[in-house]
Scaffold this motif. Structure first.
Motif, mmCIF file in Angstrom:
data_model
loop_
_atom_site.group_PDB
_atom_site.id
_atom_site.type_symbol
_atom_site.label_atom_id
_atom_site.label_comp_id
_atom_site.label_asym_id
_atom_site.label_seq_id
_atom_site.Cartn_x
_atom_site.Cartn_y
_atom_site.Cartn_z
ATOM 1 N N GLU A 24 0.839 -1.185 0.000
ATOM 2 C CA GLU A 24 0.000 0.000 0.000
ATOM 3 C C GLU A 24 0.878 1.239 0.000
ATOM 4 O O GLU A 24 1.997 1.224 0.492
ATOM 5 N N ASP A 25 0.331 2.322 -0.520
ATOM 6 C CA ASP A 25 1.037 3.593 -0.465
ATOM 7 C C ASP A 25 1.098 4.054 0.982
ATOM 8 O O ASP A 25 0.162 3.864 1.754
ATOM 9 N N LEU A 26 2.207 4.660 1.346
ATOM 10 C CA LEU A 26 2.390 5.193 2.688
ATOM 11 C C LEU A 26 2.067 6.679 2.649
ATOM 12 O O LEU A 26 2.705 7.443 1.937
ATOM 13 N N VAL A 27 1.033 7.085 3.369
ATOM 14 C CA VAL A 27 0.597 8.480 3.376
ATOM 15 C C VAL A 27 0.834 9.046 4.772
ATOM 16 O O VAL A 27 0.454 8.444 5.771
ATOM 17 N N PHE A 28 1.485 10.211 4.836
ATOM 18 C CA PHE A 28 1.706 10.865 6.119
ATOM 19 C C PHE A 28 1.749 12.377 5.918
ATOM 20 O O PHE A 28 1.871 12.867 4.805
ATOM 21 N N THR A 29 1.620 13.095 7.010
ATOM 22 C CA THR A 29 1.629 14.542 6.979
ATOM 23 C C THR A 29 2.991 15.034 7.451
ATOM 24 O O THR A 29 3.508 14.563 8.464
ATOM 25 N N LEU A 30 3.548 15.986 6.723
ATOM 26 C CA LEU A 30 4.838 16.588 7.067
ATOM 27 C C LEU A 30 4.607 18.055 7.405
ATOM 28 O O LEU A 30 3.980 18.784 6.625
ATOM 29 N N LYS A 31 5.079 18.494 8.573
ATOM 30 C CA LYS A 31 4.929 19.887 8.984
ATOM 31 C C LYS A 31 6.305 20.506 9.192
ATOM 32 O O LYS A 31 7.158 19.931 9.849
ATOM 33 N N ASN A 32 6.474 21.689 8.619
ATOM 34 C CA ASN A 32 7.717 22.435 8.775
ATOM 35 C C ASN A 32 7.541 23.423 9.924
ATOM 36 O O ASN A 32 6.994 24.505 9.746
ATOM 37 N N ASN A 33 8.010 23.053 11.105
ATOM 38 C CA ASN A 33 7.904 23.906 12.283
ATOM 39 C C ASN A 33 9.241 24.600 12.548
ATOM 40 O O ASN A 33 9.674 24.717 13.683
ATOM 41 N N THR A 34 9.903 25.014 11.457
ATOM 42 C CA THR A 34 11.166 25.737 11.563
ATOM 43 C C THR A 34 10.970 27.141 11.001
ATOM 44 O O THR A 34 9.895 27.482 10.518
ATOM 45 N N LYS A 35 12.037 27.932 11.032
ATOM 46 C CA LYS A 35 11.999 29.270 10.454
ATOM 47 C C LYS A 35 12.615 29.285 9.058
ATOM 48 O O LYS A 35 12.824 30.340 8.481
ATOM 49 N N SER A 36 12.885 28.093 8.505
ATOM 50 C CA SER A 36 13.560 27.984 7.207
ATOM 51 C C SER A 36 12.678 27.247 6.206
ATOM 52 O O SER A 36 11.882 26.379 6.574
ATOM 53 N N THR A 37 12.855 27.570 4.931
ATOM 54 C CA THR A 37 12.116 26.908 3.858
ATOM 55 C C THR A 37 12.736 25.548 3.576
ATOM 56 O O THR A 37 13.943 25.446 3.356
ATOM 57 N N LEU A 38 11.916 24.510 3.601
ATOM 58 C CA LEU A 38 12.364 23.149 3.276
ATOM 59 C C LEU A 38 12.320 23.018 1.755
ATOM 60 O O LEU A 38 11.257 23.131 1.146
ATOM 61 N N THR A 39 13.474 22.818 1.142
ATOM 62 C CA THR A 39 13.555 22.798 -0.320
ATOM 63 C C THR A 39 13.582 21.400 -0.909
ATOM 64 O O THR A 39 13.126 21.202 -2.035
ATOM 65 N N HIS A 40 14.127 20.430 -0.183
ATOM 66 C CA HIS A 40 14.221 19.056 -0.688
ATOM 67 C C HIS A 40 13.912 18.082 0.441
ATOM 68 O O HIS A 40 14.346 18.271 1.573
ATOM 69 N N PHE A 41 13.160 17.018 0.099
ATOM 70 C CA PHE A 41 12.814 15.996 1.079
ATOM 71 C C PHE A 41 12.999 14.634 0.418
ATOM 72 O O PHE A 41 12.298 14.294 -0.525
ATOM 73 N N TYR A 42 13.972 13.882 0.919
ATOM 74 C CA TYR A 42 14.280 12.563 0.367
ATOM 75 C C TYR A 42 13.906 11.497 1.390
ATOM 76 O O TYR A 42 14.043 11.702 2.592
ATOM 77 N N THR A 43 13.443 10.361 0.912
ATOM 78 C CA THR A 43 13.181 9.221 1.780
ATOM 79 C C THR A 43 13.816 7.988 1.171
ATOM 80 O O THR A 43 14.046 7.919 -0.041
ATOM 81 N N SER A 44 14.070 7.034 2.028
ATOM 82 C CA SER A 44 14.603 5.757 1.592
ATOM 83 C C SER A 44 14.336 4.752 2.710
ATOM 84 O O SER A 44 14.526 5.083 3.884
ATOM 85 N N PRO A 45 13.867 3.559 2.398
ATOM 86 C CA PRO A 45 13.659 2.578 3.456
ATOM 87 C C PRO A 45 14.967 2.320 4.211
ATOM 88 O O PRO A 45 16.048 2.348 3.622
#
Length: 111
Positions: A24-45
């Motif tokens: 199944e697809d893995l669905v989750f919520t990501l929140k940026n609680n920093t003062k910086s812009t998140l430009t890249h998000f990589y995942t890997s098992p």
């Protein structure tokens, strides 16, 4: 004999199809609680040596924003390594973490 081989072939296809259907697809919520812009998000098992593609593509996640992400890699794993790259921040240039995203359902990035 042909019926036996045909039955075995059908059973193998059904078993193979059932294994695929369980991923199944893995669905989750990501929140940026920093003062910086998140430009890249990589995942890997966990245990995979290379980072997979940037989940964001051309998109960014501004401070305080939340996004729902889907990892549709066909795997049945829950534990992922994550790599987050931020824009113009010496303290948060690159951050890495490992989490069980199935259990969490959401992940908040803090400074």
């Amino acid at each position: 004999m042909n019926r036996l081989l045909s039955a075995a072939a059908v059973l193998a296809m059904v078993t193979f199809s059932a294994g695929i259907a369980q991923a199944e697809d893995l669905v989750f919520t990501l929140k940026n609680n920093t003062k910086s812009t998140l430009t890249h998000f990589y995942t890997s098992p966990v245990g995979v040596d290379d980072w997979e593609g940037d989940v964001f593509g051309a998109q960014v996640l501004e401070p305080g924003e939340t996004i729902e992400l889907t990892i549709a890699d066909g795997r049945t794993v829950c534990e992922y390594d994550m790599r987050m790259e931020f824009e113009g921040s010496a303290t948060l240039d690159t951050t890495e973490d490992t989490q069980n995203l199935c259990e969490m359902g959401s992940y908040t990035i803090h400074e």
